[in-house]
Design a protein around this motif. Sequence first.
Motif, PDB file in Angstrom:
ATOM      1  N   GLU A 117      10.202   1.407  -2.745  1.00 46.76           N
ATOM      2  CA  GLU A 117      10.493   0.385  -3.761  1.00 46.76           C
ATOM      3  C   GLU A 117      11.561  -0.574  -3.252  1.00 46.76           C
ATOM      4  O   GLU A 117      11.462  -1.794  -3.475  1.00 46.76           O
ATOM      5  CB  GLU A 117      10.944   1.057  -5.061  1.00 46.76           C
ATOM      6  N   GLU A 118      12.592  -0.012  -2.577  1.00 43.58           N
ATOM      7  CA  GLU A 118      13.640  -0.883  -2.042  1.00 43.58           C
ATOM      8  C   GLU A 118      13.075  -1.804  -0.972  1.00 43.58           C
ATOM      9  O   GLU A 118      13.425  -2.987  -0.899  1.00 43.58           O
ATOM     10  CB  GLU A 118      14.765  -0.029  -1.477  1.00 43.58           C
TER      11      GLU A 118
ATOM     12  N   ARG B  43      12.624  10.436  -2.876  1.00 43.59           N
ATOM     13  CA  ARG B  43      13.431   9.551  -2.027  1.00 43.59           C
ATOM     14  C   ARG B  43      12.521   8.566  -1.302  1.00 43.59           C
ATOM     15  O   ARG B  43      12.850   7.390  -1.140  1.00 43.59           O
ATOM     16  CB  ARG B  43      14.258  10.384  -1.041  1.00 43.59           C
ATOM     17  N   HIS B  44      11.336   9.031  -0.812  1.00 45.05           N
ATOM     18  CA  HIS B  44      10.410   8.115  -0.153  1.00 45.05           C
ATOM     19  C   HIS B  44       9.931   7.024  -1.094  1.00 45.05           C
ATOM     20  O   HIS B  44       9.800   5.855  -0.716  1.00 45.05           O
ATOM     21  CB  HIS B  44       9.210   8.898   0.412  1.00 45.05           C
ATOM     22  N   VAL B  45       9.703   7.388  -2.351  1.00 46.39           N
ATOM     23  CA  VAL B  45       9.273   6.373  -3.339  1.00 46.39           C
ATOM     24  C   VAL B  45      10.371   5.347  -3.545  1.00 46.39           C
ATOM     25  O   VAL B  45      10.125   4.130  -3.594  1.00 46.39           O
ATOM     26  CB  VAL B  45       8.887   7.059  -4.653  1.00 46.39           C
TER      27      VAL B  45
ATOM     28  N   ALA C  79       2.706   6.097  -3.030  1.00 46.44           N
ATOM     29  CA  ALA C  79       3.766   6.902  -3.655  1.00 46.44           C
ATOM     30  C   ALA C  79       3.585   6.934  -5.158  1.00 46.44           C
ATOM     31  O   ALA C  79       3.736   7.974  -5.813  1.00 46.44           O
ATOM     32  CB  ALA C  79       5.130   6.300  -3.283  1.00 46.44           C
ATOM     33  N   GLY C  80       3.254   5.774  -5.756  1.00 42.61           N
ATOM     34  CA  GLY C  80       3.056   5.743  -7.204  1.00 42.61           C
ATOM     35  C   GLY C  80       1.863   6.573  -7.617  1.00 42.61           C
ATOM     36  O   GLY C  80       1.862   7.232  -8.661  1.00 42.61           O
ATOM     37  N   ALA C  81       0.780   6.543  -6.790  1.00 43.37           N
ATOM     38  CA  ALA C  81      -0.414   7.335  -7.111  1.00 43.37           C
ATOM     39  C   ALA C  81      -0.110   8.820  -7.092  1.00 43.37           C
ATOM     40  O   ALA C  81      -0.646   9.582  -7.907  1.00 43.37           O
ATOM     41  CB  ALA C  81      -1.534   6.998  -6.116  1.00 43.37           C
ATOM     42  N   TYR C  82       0.764   9.226  -6.143  1.00 44.56           N
ATOM     43  CA  TYR C  82       1.144  10.642  -6.083  1.00 44.56           C
ATOM     44  C   TYR C  82       1.812  11.072  -7.382  1.00 44.56           C
ATOM     45  O   TYR C  82       1.457  12.084  -7.985  1.00 44.56           O
ATOM     46  CB  TYR C  82       2.073  10.850  -4.883  1.00 44.56           C
ATOM     47  N   LEU C  83       2.817  10.281  -7.816  1.00 41.19           N
ATOM     48  CA  LEU C  83       3.519  10.633  -9.066  1.00 41.19           C
ATOM     49  C   LEU C  83       2.577  10.535 -10.264  1.00 41.19           C
ATOM     50  O   LEU C  83       2.637  11.357 -11.186  1.00 41.19           O
ATOM     51  CB  LEU C  83       4.717   9.699  -9.251  1.00 41.19           C
TER      52      LEU C  83
ATOM     53  N   ASN D  54       0.826  -1.203   0.000  1.00 41.07           N
ATOM     54  CA  ASN D  54       0.000   0.000   0.000  1.00 41.07           C
ATOM     55  C   ASN D  54       0.861   1.254   0.000  1.00 41.07           C
ATOM     56  O   ASN D  54       0.521   2.265  -0.628  1.00 41.07           O
ATOM     57  CB  ASN D  54      -0.913   0.014   1.234  1.00 41.07           C
ATOM     58  N   THR D  55       1.977   1.216   0.723  1.00 38.50           N
ATOM     59  CA  THR D  55       2.900   2.364   0.730  1.00 38.50           C
ATOM     60  C   THR D  55       3.401   2.655  -0.664  1.00 38.50           C
ATOM     61  O   THR D  55       3.457   3.792  -1.128  1.00 38.50           O
ATOM     62  CB  THR D  55       4.076   2.087   1.683  1.00 38.50           C
TER      63      THR D  55
END
Length: 619
Positions: A143-144, A137-139, A10-14, A5-6
Motif C-alpha cells: 500500500e505504501e 506487513r507485506h500488504v 495482497a487484498g485478495a488474500y485478506l 497487481n501486488t
Amino acid sequence: AIIDNTLEVAGAYLEEHGQIIRTDTVSMAKDLDDAAAGLKGDKRKFRELVFTQAALRDLPVAYIIGADRVVQVSAIENDKIPYEAPPPQLIDAANAGQVPLLMPTDTRYRIAALTPLKNYPGTYLYVARGVSPKVVRHVRRAEEGVAEYARLRQASGRLKFIHGLMYTMTALTALTSAIWVGLRFASGLVAPMRRLIAASQTVARGDLSVELPIYRGEGDLRRLSQNFNHMTRQLERQRSDLVNANGQLNERRRVMEAVLAGVSAGVLGLDPSGRITLANKSAETLLGRAQDSLVGKLLGEAVPEFGSLIGGGVDGGRRKPQPEVGVEVNGVERTFAVRLTREVQGEDDFGSVLTFDDVTDLVSAQRTSAWADIARRIAHEIKNPLTPIQLSAERLKRKYSHVIKEDREVFDKCTDTIIRQVGDVARMVDEFSSFARMPTAELAEMDLREAVRDPVTLFEHGQNIDLKLTQASEAIPMLADRRLLSQALTNLIKNACESVQAVLDSSDRPADFKGRVDVQVSRQGDTALIEIIDNGLGLPKQGRSRLLEPYVTTKGAKGTGLGLAIVQKIVESHGGTLVLDDAPVTAERSRGALVRISLPTHEPSVLQTGQPRRARVAS
C-alpha cells in the motif's frame, strides 16, 4: 501495473480469509439456532455445543457476547488471540442483517466476524482467526509503494500541465491579437447595423422617440437610417392620435356607464342577432336575475317574455312604444313598459337597445282608480231605484196578501224574492260605495293586540274550524284606526275560514283533515306583523298579485272581488304593506295561504296621560 497487481494479490488474500470466516460464522450461527430447542436453556450443554462447533470449523477463537459486548460464553484454543470487544458499529451492522468483518491492522493480526443468534435474543456469535503478521506487513508495504507511486505520478502530471499551459498561453496571445485586429477592421463595417438593431429593439419595447445618428460616408446604410427615423416619427404621431381617441372613448364609456347605473329603468344592449351584450344594474334588479344569466345569452332565452319584441318594434332606428309585457319575477308577476330601439344605417345593423320599466304599481293604481270611478257611478245609478222597488214590494205584500186567494203561495214567493234580491243588490252597492269612497283613517294611539282580538272573537265560535290566536306578551303600540283595521282583519279571517270550509265541503278531502286558521301577532324592531295562515285551498300561482285589484276574485259568482282591494287600501292608509304568499308546509298543513300585514309601530307618548293624540291621514 505490477504495483497495482501486488496490492490486488495482497487484498485478495485478506478478502478470501474474510469470506471464509464469514461463511463459517453464518453456518455456525445456524447450527446453534437449530439446536436451541433441544438445549432448553442448559448453559453447560450450550457451552459444549459452542466448543464443538468451533472445533468442527477449526476456529481458534469463538465467543457468545451480549448487546453490551460482554462475553457470555468463550471457546478459546489459541491464547495468542485475546478477546477484543467489537466496535459498536459492528453491532449496529449485525442488527441491520449484515455479517460485518473486522479486518487486521498493524497492531491486530486477526480477521473477525459477528452475527446475531436469532433463537437467543440479545446475543451474538463473535469468531476470529489469526493472520500471519508477515502478510499484514507485506500488504502495508504494498500500500505504501502504491501511494508513493501515485504521488510521483501526480507530480509528473503537474509538470506536464505546466508545460502545456505555457504553450496554450502563447497560442492564446497570438489568437487574441489576430481577433483584435479583425474586430478593429470589422467594427467600421458593422457599427451602423448595430445601431439599427439597437434602435429596433428600443422600438419593440414601445419607445418610439429613438432616432439614429446620420454619418456621412456610410452609403446605403445612411439612407436606411434616414428612412428608419422617418418611420418612427410617423408611428409616434399615429400612436398619439390613437391614445387620444382611446381616452375619449373611455371617457364616453364612463359617462355612459354612470348614466346607465343612475337610471331607474332597465337597459339591455343587444347585438344584431338578439344576444344580450349589456345589462345595467336596474335591469338585474327589475328582472331579479344576475348579470351572468343575462349577458351573452339570446333575449328569448334569458327573458322569454321579451323574445317576441325582436324584429317588430323598430322602424328606421326610431323608437316605437311596445305593449305592456308581463314577466314573472321571483314568483311574482310584474308588468313592464318596454321600448326597443334598433340602430340601422343602410344595410348595416348595429344592434338594439331595449329599455323597460316596472309599471305594475302604476297599472294597479290606474285600474283601482278606474274601478273606483265605475263603482261610484254604479252605486249612484242603482241605489236610487232600489228603495222604491223594495217599498213597493213590501206594500204589495202587506195590502194584497189577504185579498189574493188564488195562487197565494206564488204571490208570497215572488214578493219575498223581490225583497231578498233587492237586499242583495243593496249590499253589493254598499260594497261599491265602500270601495269608491273609503273613509278617512282616524289614527289614534292603541295596542295592536286589541284590534286583532275583536275579529278573532267574532269567528272563533259557531264553526267547525280551529281558530287560534297567538300574540306577543308585551303591548304593540301604534297609530291606527281601530275600526278600519278590524274591518280589514275581519275580511281576511272570513276569507281564510271560507277557504278552509271549501276544503271541508269537498268530497275529495283527506279523511283526517281538520280545518285550522292561525292568527299570529308579533313585533320585529319597528315593524308590527300580523300573519293569517290557513290550510284551505290556497292562492293561485298565476296572477296572484292581481288579487289585490278590484273585481278580481277566486270565488267565482260568490264574490265581488272588492274585499282584498279594500284591505289593501286600509293597510296603505296606515303606511303598511300587504303580502300574499303560500302557507309554510308543516306536519299538520300541506297547503294553504298566508297573508302578512306589516305596519309601522309607534312608541307611546301621551298614551299614559289618557289624552290620545289623533291625526287624519288621507287614504
